[in-house]
Design an enzyme around this catalytic site. Sequence first.
Site, short mmCIF file in Angstrom:
data_model
loop_
_atom_site.label_atom_id
_atom_site.label_comp_id
_atom_site.label_asym_id
_atom_site.label_seq_id
_atom_site.Cartn_x
_atom_site.Cartn_y
_atom_site.Cartn_z
N HIS A 195 -58.80 -15.20 26.09
CA HIS A 195 -57.79 -14.32 26.71
C HIS A 195 -56.81 -13.91 25.62
CE1 HIS A 195 -53.49 -14.27 28.02
NE2 HIS A 195 -53.96 -13.29 28.76
N ARG A 216 -51.49 -1.47 40.10
CA ARG A 216 -52.92 -1.27 40.31
C ARG A 216 -53.57 -2.66 40.34
NH1 ARG A 216 -57.90 0.33 37.92
NH2 ARG A 216 -58.78 2.15 38.99
#
Length: 383
Positions: free
Chosen positions: A174, A328
């Site tokens: 990540h 979103r």
Amino acid sequence: MVANVFLRGLALIYCQKKREIGKLGKYGAAFTASLTLFSAKNPIETKAFMALPITPLDKLSRNPDDMKTRMELMIMKVQSDFCKALEKEDAVKFKVDRWERQEGGGGVTCVLQNGSVFEKAGVNVSVVYGELPPAAAAQMRSRGKKLKEGKLPFFAAGLSAVIHPVNPMIPTVHFNYRYFEVQSEEERHWWFGGGTDLTPYYLNSADCIHFHSTLKEACDKHDKSYYPKFKKWCDDYFHIVHRGERRGIGGIFFDDLDTPNSEDCFQFVSECANAVIPSYIPLVKRHKLASYTKVEREWQLLRRGRYVEFNLIYDRGTKFGLYTPGARYESILMSLPLYAKWEYMQRSAKDSPEEALLEVLRNPKDWVDVSGSKPEELQQGQN
């Protein structure tokens, strides 16, 4: 007769003037076009990007030195470089989704799913602006930001990625690098944040040392105090408190970076973002063809459950996204794996490879010596 001659004279003068004006118009149009071409002295090269930037190209061209412009173009390039590096390891290509936010800005979400090497890989750029939501402002004040009450115009540009591989021997990676600006009355607050961290399912010392050594090298080019400080911050930040363990074996993490100046901060963040490929892709190449068992696959799914727990309960970036009007959610939740598993009261066998990983997650260790030398484990792992 005299009147006719006079009128013809006026008509000739009018036609002559009209032709002159027409010529001037043509010259004027050419001059305007030349001026426009000259003013676009900083053309934006977009062919290498996964999609067009979010900010209009003419605005980016007019403001090449603005930190907002520089950050957006940097993260667009790193997104493209990383996606292409991943595609070289898998037969499946990224789906590219360029989206807009009604309140201001938008993003480019790139997702690869159900590949032979990567089960799910998401690499997202977001460039958003508008008025800072009260919950987000409160969160920033709790970190020491002196923001006034009332409307707070903000700008945020960030690149985030989470890669969930198929093979349990390949770690999940990540990373996130971001830039914020908040206008509070006459004062403009700005800062950078980010980090890169690794979540293995089975402990491989050589992998861990390579990963941390690459990040340390990037940090040391700018400030030798960065790596030890940001490594500890990473271990503390990715702490699944209710489990008493870290999400992975760490990396670096920092936030609210605004010293010594914006240029040095930007160069440091760029260095770290570009260090992701050399820190991670060698691990993919090393393990993508390794064999694994059903037991190892089941363990991978259990550890992914822990990943989900951290992201939904503790992660600051997820919370900021969910608090932002017009968020979103598909892109915010992109970090979640396709598959995860929870078992009631699951326990690992003593002296098992699974328990060896848990020991490091409960008690983080140093994988590289801050003096610059590498532990003997690296030499053993590379033999």
